[in-house]
Design an enzyme around this catalytic site. Structure first.
Site, PDB file in Angstrom:
ATOM      1  N   LYS A  88       1.042  -1.095   0.005  1.00  0.00           N
ATOM      2  CA  LYS A  88      -0.056   0.102  -0.232  1.00  0.00           C
ATOM      3  C   LYS A  88       0.937   1.175  -0.095  1.00  0.00           C
ATOM      4  O   LYS A  88       1.955   1.183   0.619  1.00  0.00           O
ATOM      5  CB  LYS A  88      -0.770   0.024   1.308  1.00  0.00           C
ATOM      6  CG  LYS A  88      -1.822   1.088   1.269  1.00  0.00           C
ATOM      7  CD  LYS A  88      -2.739   0.899   2.519  1.00  0.00           C
ATOM      8  CE  LYS A  88      -3.939   1.979   2.505  1.00  0.00           C
ATOM      9  NZ  LYS A  88      -4.803   2.048   3.703  1.00  0.00           N
ATOM     10  N   SER A 144      -9.721   2.141   2.746  1.00  0.00           N
ATOM     11  CA  SER A 144      -8.946   2.977   1.824  1.00  0.00           C
ATOM     12  C   SER A 144      -7.913   2.011   1.012  1.00  0.00           C
ATOM     13  O   SER A 144      -7.281   2.361   0.184  1.00  0.00           O
ATOM     14  CB  SER A 144      -8.058   3.843   2.391  1.00  0.00           C
ATOM     15  OG  SER A 144      -7.223   3.188   3.638  1.00  0.00           O
ATOM     16  N   SER A 188     -10.017  -0.031   7.045  1.00  0.00           N
ATOM     17  CA  SER A 188      -9.527   0.131   5.526  1.00  0.00           C
ATOM     18  C   SER A 188      -9.070  -1.238   4.960  1.00  0.00           C
ATOM     19  O   SER A 188      -8.668  -1.421   4.065  1.00  0.00           O
ATOM     20  CB  SER A 188      -8.474   1.342   5.499  1.00  0.00           C
ATOM     21  OG  SER A 188      -9.215   2.389   5.344  1.00  0.00           O
TER      22      SER A 188
HETATM   23  N1  GLN Z   1     -13.223   4.775   5.960  1.00  0.00           N
HETATM   24  C1  GLN Z   1     -12.621   4.999   7.379  1.00  0.00           C
HETATM   25  C2  GLN Z   1     -12.231   6.498   7.147  1.00  0.00           C
HETATM   26  O1  GLN Z   1     -12.380   6.934   6.424  1.00  0.00           O
HETATM   27  C3  GLN Z   1     -11.530   4.344   7.602  1.00  0.00           C
HETATM   28  C4  GLN Z   1     -10.195   4.650   6.865  1.00  0.00           C
HETATM   29  C5  GLN Z   1      -9.266   3.810   7.376  1.00  0.00           C
HETATM   30  O2  GLN Z   1      -9.338   2.752   7.903  1.00  0.00           O
HETATM   31  N2  GLN Z   1      -7.889   4.146   6.800  1.00  0.00           N
HETATM   32  O3  GLN Z   1     -11.740   7.209   8.116  1.00  0.00           O
END
Ligand code: GLN
Length: 495
Positions: free
Chosen positions: A80, A160, A184
């Site tokens: 990532k 994400s 995410s």
């Molecule tokens: N969807 C969540 C956010 O927007 C989690 C994102 C994540 O876990 N990096 O904060």
């Protein structure tokens, strides 16, 4: 072996094939480099590193030939693009990190390379990991390799870590690293039909991972099977003196925990995860998973976690608060983008305005607001208190059960641009994943079925640092579900 059959292998099978000399690390890396080129329409990678992959594969082949193979020798993985990789562009999918080539390697990726893994490239994500759809990336959205049957509209891979999830599902990486702050790793794994494991907070070092919300950021593996997740985690985990929140605990042999035996385990079903707006298929998959565990000899009991409903608002105060502080460092002076102006303050303003996308700006504004004098106690401090209560509620529940079974997300993958522009609607995607994030306990997403032809997973949440039980239970669900990750992208049935 043909490219197709090489790409179909799981990590565990590829490991055995490399040791048994059925194929070389170079052959495997070449097959994956080609697969990445074919998967380009998915936009899963920001920076492929094919030459580096071949050089690393050749080094692995030399070690394997000498009989000195390392635990992950020759295993091609994607990273990532939130993990710093020495000398390789690291973007966090943000314009503000333009041209940033870190002078150091993150601890987790360093451990992977030291175990012989081969780096395929850096995968796309929501900007600074803020999002649940991968649509906030400066480098454009990622496409889910799955499509609804008879419908060619592209779908989101979740977020994400959507690039990592799409790459693993489309066989353009054997496994990948992700990070999970509020879901995410788990939600994109569910949307793409793969396994995603958020370990306990502190199990994997955050050192060298671009910070979003430091008390919530969890590095973890994304793989096609539960066994592969166990193998990846063993290498990724471990105490790191460079991260003060890293846990000084030994790393178990997670693979050995996959005994397939869940007899006598107590599995809790929290009734608060039953939502009015939830699709019946999601509820049915959750129910079936409980039934499978019961048939495998576990004791499945209903439990109550009454604070669940407070998790989402708590998360959306704490995560932006920490983000606003962490992102203060992007000022045009030390990293990436710099928009010149007459004065220093103007330079800061222009750089940050040009460098951050809308969602990141929204989080910085919310975070700054909840931390400001006058609101700090009403919002931030209160959220911290609720967070402590949520963690305590999980700890209490785990006196009575060994793990907790829940859904992952209220829906399957949705269309790119299909959701409304209301950010709160996007935040609702995280309703089932944020409680375990706030509590710092391990949680896995394992695919169990299809909803109108699209994959859906269920979640197993465990006690802090008991990834072994989480993996063991997930392994049993996986073997009953017999889910085959064959997205339409691989079947080649796209117009
Ligand atoms: N969807 C969540 C956010 O927007 C989690 C994102 C994540 O876990 N990096 O904060």
């Amino acid at each position: 072996m043909s490219d197709g059959s090489l790409l179909a292998l799981s990590l565990a099978e590829a490991r055995d094939g490399l040791v048994g000399k059925s194929f070389s690390a170079r052959e495997l890396a070449l097959a994956y480099n080609d697969a990445i080129a074919r998967a380009e329409p998915l936009n899963a990678y920001i920076t492929p590193t094919p030459d580096r992959a071949l050089a690393m594969a050749d080094a692995a082949d030399r070690r394997l030939a000498r009989g000195e193979g390392l635990p992950l020798d020759g295993i091609p993985i994607a990273v990532k693009d939130l993990y710093c990789t020495k000398g390789v562009l690291t973007t966090a999918a943000s314009h503000i990190l333009d041209g940033f080539r870190p002078p150091y390697e993150s601890t987790v990726t360093e451990k992977l390379w030291q175990a012989g893994a081969v780096m395929l490239g850096k995968t796309n994500l929501d900007e600074f990991a803020m999002g649940s759809s991968n649509m906030t990336s400066y480098y454009g959205p990622v496409e889910n390799p799955w499509r609804r049957p008879g419908d060619n509209r592209p779908l989101v891979p979740g977020g994400s870590s959507g690039g990592s999830a799409a790459a693993v599902a489309a066989r353009a990486a054997l496994a990948a690293t992700g990070t999970d702050t509020g879901g995410s790793i788990r939600q994109p794994a569910s949307f793409c039909g793969i396994v995603g494991l958020k370990p306990s907070y502190g199990r994997c070092s955050r050192w060298g991972v671009v910070a979003f919300a430091s008390s919530l950021d969890h590095p973890g593996p994304m793989t096609r099977t539960v066994r592969d997740a166990a193998i990846m985690l063993r290498t990724m985990a471990g105490h790191d003196p460079k991260d003060s929140t890293s846990a000084p605990l030994p790393v178990p042999d997670f693979e050995a925990a996959l005994t397939g035996d869940v007899r006598g385990l107590r599995v809790g079903i929290p009734k608060e995860y039953r939502h009015d707006g939830m699709r019946v298929e999601i509820e049915a998959a959750w129910h079936d998973a409980g039934q499978w565990l019961r048939e495998a000899g576990a004791e499945v009991v209903e439990i109550t976690l009454p604070l669940t409903k407070h998790a989402l608002p708590t998360y959306y105060i704490i995560a932006p608060a920490e983000a606003s502080s962490n992102l203060a460092r992007y000022d045009g002076v030390r990293f990436g983008l710099r928009v010149e102006a007459d004065g220093l303050e103007d330079m800061y303003e222009l750089t940050r305005a040009a460098g951050f996308g809308a969602e990141v700006r929204r989080r910085v504004l919310i975070g700054t607001y909840v931390l400001s004098a006058g609101y700090y106690e009403a919002y931030y401090l209160k959220a911290q208190r609720v967070r402590a209560l949520i963690a305590r509620e999980f700890a209490e529940a785990f006196k009575n059960v060994d793990c907790i079974l829940t859904p992952i997300a209220p829906s399957a993958a949705f269309g790119i641009g299909e959701q409304s522009d209301d950010p709160v609607e996007m935040y609702l995607n995280d309703v089932f994943t944020v409680p375990a994030s706030l509590a710092g306990v391990p949680a896995i997403s394992v695919p169990v079925g299809l909803l109108e032809g699209l994959p859906i997973g269920v979640q197993i949440i465990g006690r802090a640092f008991d990834e072994e039980t989480v993996l063991r239970v997930a392994g049993v669900l996986e073997s009953v579900a017999q889910f085959q990750c064959l997205p339409s992208f691989l079947a080649g049935d796209r117009a």
